[in-house]
Design an enzyme around this catalytic site. Structure first.
Site, short mmCIF file in Angstrom:
data_model
loop_
_atom_site.label_atom_id
_atom_site.label_comp_id
_atom_site.label_asym_id
_atom_site.label_seq_id
_atom_site.Cartn_x
_atom_site.Cartn_y
_atom_site.Cartn_z
N ARG A 184 -9.69 -4.71 3.76
CA ARG A 184 -9.43 -2.84 3.91
C ARG A 184 -10.73 -2.85 4.06
NH1 ARG A 184 -8.29 1.44 -0.71
NH2 ARG A 184 -9.46 3.52 0.53
N ARG A 225 -4.71 1.28 5.45
CA ARG A 225 -5.04 0.69 5.16
C ARG A 225 -4.84 -0.28 4.49
NH1 ARG A 225 -5.94 4.44 0.29
NH2 ARG A 225 -6.64 5.34 1.72
N ASP A 262 -4.89 0.93 -6.97
CA ASP A 262 -5.72 1.95 -8.58
C ASP A 262 -5.16 1.74 -9.10
OD1 ASP A 262 -6.54 3.63 -5.66
OD2 ASP A 262 -4.51 4.64 -6.04
N ASP A 278 -4.44 -1.36 -1.13
CA ASP A 278 -4.98 -0.38 -2.28
C ASP A 278 -4.94 -0.65 -3.56
OD1 ASP A 278 -7.12 2.07 -2.99
OD2 ASP A 278 -4.79 3.25 -2.73
#
Length: 165
Positions: free
Chosen positions: A85, A94, A99, A97
């Site tokens: 990343r 990317r 989150d 990711d």
């Protein structure tokens, strides 16, 4: 193990996204004081924000962890880095990711971390797999997330239309 139930949103759109997702699931299994409870299906969605990039592969993982939220964030960022990343362009392509969408019933607002995820309620590519795992999902303020998804379908269906990958 007593801990906190958390939901992590994962996405990838570079260099074999499904492979990055599978490897991320394996990496999450190695986190200390953390157990994976469930993994959603993989979904394909068009990119949000920056146009001209490949479609994304998205999923949500439910975990139970005894890690504090900021420490969990650091571990997730390390996994992202391991997958190549590069943080150059906001909302750009990317390899991976991760989150933190929800961390138990907690609301957190610091410069490094905001929970619930500040755009969770407007991103169908997060809501759809989250609701697959937790159909009654709601924010700490009791806002039901299925109603947020219904509102998005009316407004943004042409912008992000996830489909099972």
């Amino acid at each position: 193990m007593t801990g906190t139930s958390c939901y992590l949103g994962l996405g990838s759109n570079l260099n074999s996204p499904k492979r990055h997702m599978r490897l991320a699931f394996q990496a999450l299994r190695t986190l200390p004081q953390t157990h994976i409870l469930n993994i959603s299906s993989l979904y394909q969605s068009r990119p949000a924000g920056v146009v001209g990039q490949p479609d994304y592969c998205n999923a949500v993982v439910k975990i139970n962890t005894r890690l504090p939220a900021h420490k969990l964030l650091k571990y997730c960022q390390n996994i992202e880095t391991t997958h190549g990343r590069v943080r150059k362009k906001r909302w750009g392509s990317r390899t991976l990711d991760i989150d933190l969408l929800l961390y138990g019933k907690h609301s957190i607002q610091t410069p490094a971390l905001i929970i619930p995820h500040p755009r969770l309620h407007i991103r169908d590519f997060m809501l759809t797999p989250l609701l697959e795992l937790w159909p009654e999902a709601h924010l700490p303020d009791k806002t039901r997330l299925d109603s947020c998804l219904l509102n998005l379908k009316d407004t943004y269906i042409n912008h992000h239309s996830p489909k099972t990958a």
